[in-house]
Scaffold this motif. Structure first.
Motif, PDB file in Angstrom:
ATOM      1  N   UNK A   5       5.363  58.007 -55.103  1.00 60.98           N
ATOM      2  CA  UNK A   5       5.766  58.507 -53.941  1.00 60.98           C
ATOM      3  C   UNK A   5       4.643  59.015 -52.960  1.00 60.98           C
ATOM      4  N   UNK A   6       4.542  57.364 -52.272  1.00 61.96           N
ATOM      5  CA  UNK A   6       3.992  57.266 -51.308  1.00 61.96           C
ATOM      6  C   UNK A   6       4.442  56.424 -49.778  1.00 61.96           C
ATOM      7  N   UNK A   7       4.581  57.522 -48.993  1.00 57.73           N
ATOM      8  CA  UNK A   7       5.560  56.477 -47.762  1.00 57.73           C
ATOM      9  C   UNK A   7       4.743  56.133 -47.023  1.00 57.73           C
ATOM     10  N   UNK A   8       4.880  55.318 -46.566  1.00 60.49           N
ATOM     11  CA  UNK A   8       4.307  53.867 -45.555  1.00 60.49           C
ATOM     12  C   UNK A   8       5.136  54.449 -44.140  1.00 60.49           C
ATOM     13  N   UNK A   9       3.424  55.060 -43.189  1.00 58.18           N
ATOM     14  CA  UNK A   9       4.103  55.447 -42.322  1.00 58.18           C
ATOM     15  C   UNK A   9       3.325  55.062 -40.784  1.00 58.18           C
ATOM     16  N   UNK A  10       2.434  53.641 -41.100  1.00 60.57           N
ATOM     17  CA  UNK A  10       2.276  52.694 -39.644  1.00 60.57           C
ATOM     18  C   UNK A  10       2.115  51.238 -40.848  1.00 60.57           C
ATOM     19  N   UNK A  11       1.683  50.740 -40.278  1.00 58.10           N
ATOM     20  CA  UNK A  11       1.793  49.238 -40.660  1.00 58.10           C
ATOM     21  C   UNK A  11       0.408  48.844 -39.813  1.00 58.10           C
ATOM     22  N   UNK A  12      -0.933  47.821 -39.894  1.00 60.33           N
ATOM     23  CA  UNK A  12      -2.464  47.887 -39.594  1.00 60.33           C
ATOM     24  C   UNK A  12      -2.419  46.493 -39.187  1.00 60.33           C
ATOM     25  N   UNK A  13      -3.214  45.982 -38.067  1.00 65.48           N
ATOM     26  CA  UNK A  13      -2.832  44.739 -37.538  1.00 65.48           C
ATOM     27  C   UNK A  13      -1.974  43.509 -38.481  1.00 65.48           C
ATOM     28  N   UNK A  14      -2.952  43.575 -39.669  1.00 61.20           N
ATOM     29  CA  UNK A  14      -2.963  42.436 -40.237  1.00 61.20           C
ATOM     30  C   UNK A  14      -2.325  42.507 -41.254  1.00 61.20           C
ATOM     31  N   UNK A  15      -1.294  43.306 -41.207  1.00 58.20           N
ATOM     32  CA  UNK A  15       0.380  43.879 -42.248  1.00 58.20           C
ATOM     33  C   UNK A  15       0.565  44.815 -43.379  1.00 58.20           C
ATOM     34  N   UNK A  16      -0.823  45.354 -43.671  1.00 57.81           N
ATOM     35  CA  UNK A  16      -1.032  46.227 -45.073  1.00 57.81           C
ATOM     36  C   UNK A  16      -0.295  47.213 -44.210  1.00 57.81           C
ATOM     37  N   UNK A  17       0.098  48.253 -45.193  1.00 59.91           N
ATOM     38  CA  UNK A  17       1.082  49.300 -45.007  1.00 59.91           C
ATOM     39  C   UNK A  17      -0.573  50.611 -44.863  1.00 59.91           C
ATOM     40  N   UNK A  18       0.098  51.350 -44.623  1.00 56.79           N
ATOM     41  CA  UNK A  18      -0.890  53.179 -44.265  1.00 56.79           C
ATOM     42  C   UNK A  18      -0.042  54.298 -44.990  1.00 56.79           C
ATOM     43  N   UNK A  19      -0.569  54.471 -45.894  1.00 51.55           N
ATOM     44  CA  UNK A  19       0.004  55.832 -46.618  1.00 51.55           C
ATOM     45  C   UNK A  19      -1.347  56.962 -46.538  1.00 51.55           C
ATOM     46  N   UNK A  20      -0.840  58.237 -46.750  1.00 43.46           N
ATOM     47  CA  UNK A  20      -1.657  59.384 -46.206  1.00 43.46           C
ATOM     48  C   UNK A  20      -1.141  60.122 -47.683  1.00 43.46           C
ATOM     49  N   UNK A  21      -1.729  60.992 -48.666  1.00 42.88           N
ATOM     50  CA  UNK A  21      -1.863  61.741 -49.455  1.00 42.88           C
ATOM     51  C   UNK A  21      -2.712  62.665 -50.066  1.00 42.88           C
ATOM     52  N   UNK A  22      -2.302  64.282 -49.872  1.00 44.84           N
ATOM     53  CA  UNK A  22      -3.753  65.162 -50.033  1.00 44.84           C
ATOM     54  C   UNK A  22      -4.782  64.858 -49.489  1.00 44.84           C
ATOM     55  N   UNK A  23      -4.877  64.073 -47.915  1.00 41.14           N
ATOM     56  CA  UNK A  23      -6.181  64.294 -46.959  1.00 41.14           C
ATOM     57  C   UNK A  23      -6.598  63.136 -47.164  1.00 41.14           C
ATOM     58  N   UNK A  24      -6.044  61.890 -48.174  1.00 41.65           N
ATOM     59  CA  UNK A  24      -6.208  60.561 -48.252  1.00 41.65           C
ATOM     60  C   UNK A  24      -5.318  59.204 -47.780  1.00 41.65           C
ATOM     61  N   UNK A  25      -6.674  58.482 -47.446  1.00 41.36           N
ATOM     62  CA  UNK A  25      -5.544  57.540 -46.259  1.00 41.36           C
ATOM     63  C   UNK A  25      -5.576  55.786 -47.557  1.00 41.36           C
TER      64      UNK A  25
END
Length: 413
Positions: A5-25
């Motif tokens: 249950x990780x939500x992708x909240x942003x995209x890096x310039x190389x196309x990878x998704x960014x997710x956060x959970x419990x203060x970790x990226x």
């Protein structure tokens, strides 16, 4: 280890998704913006953890079915599964974050001029497989994805793709896996092929007896041979540009006028312009028309820049084959320069060049960049030398990827 249950909240310039959970990226390979997914943890870094998506639990409301059958394997595009409007918002966020985190500049909004989202590229570069088939690299891999079409290429390239692939297969069948890459460049009427090989003479001898439909350069490490002319001519408004095999030219035909139009708007009228990293002079001639000094380390590009000046009837110009570090305060004064335009490689500008420009106290700098991160870094360096960011806008030159072109006006305080 699997995280759920990780939500992708942003995209890096190389196309990878960014997710956060419990203060970790988490930087997530295969993650699409807005989706909720399970991820496998790969490697923990100091400030983030590398991961890959293992399962999509809920698709994004911005999801669209990619029209390209190769998308999920091919590394050529990174965000084709996201609606174009969301792509623009992600790029706005990319630029804003870069400026805020790196240069301490907080902007409410960044205007991005939209593009035709497919069929916009006048140049593509492909790998050649063992059988002569054409391919892109897979995402995050050196393995190949063999293709029969590329939706980003302009109509002229797409119409000729099968014939170009047949030529590559023919060469390979006759001489083995002798080609490593092929680049295809089109002005809408003619096509220029660059064939890359360690056996330049063999390829040349084989092709010189053929009835060829294209202009062809055969490039090796230390030798280049050609069949037909080694250049194409492109037009921009009332200008004509000679673009040779290695010359830089903007790949998005539909956005060139917007890009250079913004640069001209920032620059204003009646300025003598110094163009560092000028290449073959296409950008500075398009922006300023005349009254130019261009500096470029590539000698063959300077030859083409002088030719482009003659073709377009310039009367007040000088193109110099020197490193950008060549310029100094004495040079600026002698040439009576009013403004500088910079369109450097993705790595940005050497910090010593920024210091040199600052010492000249040139009042106006137009900085065009395809990398918001390095541009923000360089803006910060200019700030330390007494300059300030006056304006910044963007032009989407690269739909279906997280790359974007920005134009900044930097002025002496």
């Amino acid at each position: 280890m699997i995280l759920e249950n990780i939500e992708i909240i942003d995209i890096l310039q190389d196309g990878r998704g960014v997710g956060k959970k419990d203060g970790k990226v988490y930087f997530i390979e295969g993650g699409s913006y807005g989706e909720i997914c399970n991820i496998e943890l790969l490697e923990e870094k100091k400030n983030f953890t590398l991961a890959k998506k293992t399962k999509t639990l809920q698709k994004s409301k911005d999801y669209r079915e990619p029209p390209c059958p190769y998308y999920y394997e091919c590394g050529g595009c990174s965000i084709m599964d996201i609606s174009y409007d969301r792509q623009i918002k992600l790029k706005q966020n990319l630029i804003k974050n870069a400026l805020n985190k790196t240069a301490g500049i907080d902007l409410d909004n960044i205007k991005i001029i939209k593009s035709k989202d497919f069929g916009y590229r006048n140049k593509i570069r492909l790998k050649v497989g063992d059988n002569g088939d054409l391919a892109y690299k897979k995402k995050s891999s050196d393995d190949l994805v063999y293709i029969k079409d590329c939706l980003l290429a302009n109509d002229h390239i797409r119409a000729n793709f099968d014939n170009i692939q047949a030529l590559s297969r023919d060469i390979t069948e006759a001489m083995g896996h002798i080609l490593s890459q092929i680049s295809i460049r089109s002005n809408g009427k003619e096509i220029l092929l660059n064939l890359y090989s360690d056996e330049v003479d063999k390829v040349y001898d084989y092709l010189k007896t053929k009835d060829l439909a294209y202009k062809i350069n055969i490039l090796g490490k230390n030798k280049t041979l050609r069949l037909g002319e080694d250049h194409l001519f492109f037009t921009y408004k009332d200008k004509t540009f000679k673009v040779s095999r290695d010359d830089f030219y903007q790949v998005n035909d539909y956005q060139i006028q917007n890009l250079y139009g913004l640069a001209k708007e920032f620059l204003g009228e009646d300025k003598k312009l110094l163009d560092l990293f000028c290449g073959s002079g296409t950008s500075s001639i398009a922006i300023n028309g005349d009254h130019l000094v261009g500096v470029e380390i590539n000698k063959s590009a300077i030859v083409d820049a002088k030719e482009n000046a003659r073709i377009n009837n310039l009367t007040d110009y000088k193109f110099i084959a020197k490193n950008a570090k060549y310029i100094d305060q004495k040079f600026i004064k002698k040439e009576q320069i009013h403004a500088v335009t910079l369109d450097p490689p993705r790595a940005g500008i050497d910090k010593e060049i920024i210091k040199t420009l600052a010492k000249t106290k040139i009042p106006q700098i137009i900085y065009i960049s395809c990398n918001p991160q390095t541009q923000a870094r360089d803006i910060k360096r200019f700030q330390k030398e007494g300059y300030a960011l006056e304006k910044i806008k963007a032009v989407d030159m690269f739909p279906q990827t997280m790359h974007v072109e920005t134009i900044a006006l930097i002025q002496k305080m």
